[in-house]
Scaffold this motif. Structure first.
Motif: not given
Length: 157
Positions: A6-10, A21-24
């Motif tokens: 979950i975390i790594d792609p974010l 994309v960054r804000n999301w």
């Protein structure tokens, strides 16, 4: 699904040149961190925030301390208390809680930013720069951290 999937792609999305994309990704990371202990944990954090907004900071601190005692691995509870300490000018206490957040969650850019703010308030500009640079490694487009680094660098020269 494990945390890394979950975390790594974010975290990768935080480096994307597209601001949307960054804000999301930033919002999703905060949601994940606040939701670490499920609905009940989230409700306790929201309750503490409501107390802060009502000016009941001592009650908010007591609630967050209870949550931390019951769930010492709940990084966002430590972070919320660090924010509370910072607001109250208790920079050393805030710094200690931020360090715990980063120990539990090394990619918590909010706590790294908070560490930078605490070090600035304490007049330790070298440590502030180090903390803010660590935050920028995770969130390279964070203009506020870039600005603070420049201000700290000016204080050192």
């Amino acid at each position: 699904m494990d945390d890394a999937s979950i975390i790594d792609p974010l975290l990768e999305a935080l480096k994307n040149p597209d601001e949307k994309v960054r804000n999301w990704a930033t919002q999703e990371l905060w949601k994940h961190w606040f939701g670490q202990k499920g609905v009940y944990g989230l409700q306790l954090l929201e309750q503490s925030q409501a107390l802060v907004q009502a000016g009941k900071t001592e009650q908010a601190e007591a609630l967050l301390s209870e949550v931390i005692e019951a769930q010492p691995d709940f990084a966002e509870a430590w972070n919320r208390r660090a924010v509370l300490y910072y607001i109250n000018g208790q920079y050393q206490k805030s710094l200690t809680d931020c360090e715990m957040v980063v120990k539990l969650n090394p990619v918590h850019f909010g706590a790294l930013h908070g560490m930078g703010l605490c070090y600035i308030a304490l007049g330790n500009y070298g440590e502030a720069i180090r903390a803010l640079r660590r935050a920028l490694e995770i969130q390279p487009y964070a203009i506020e951290n870039q600005r603070l680094i420049l201000e700290c660098t000016a204080q050192l020269s």
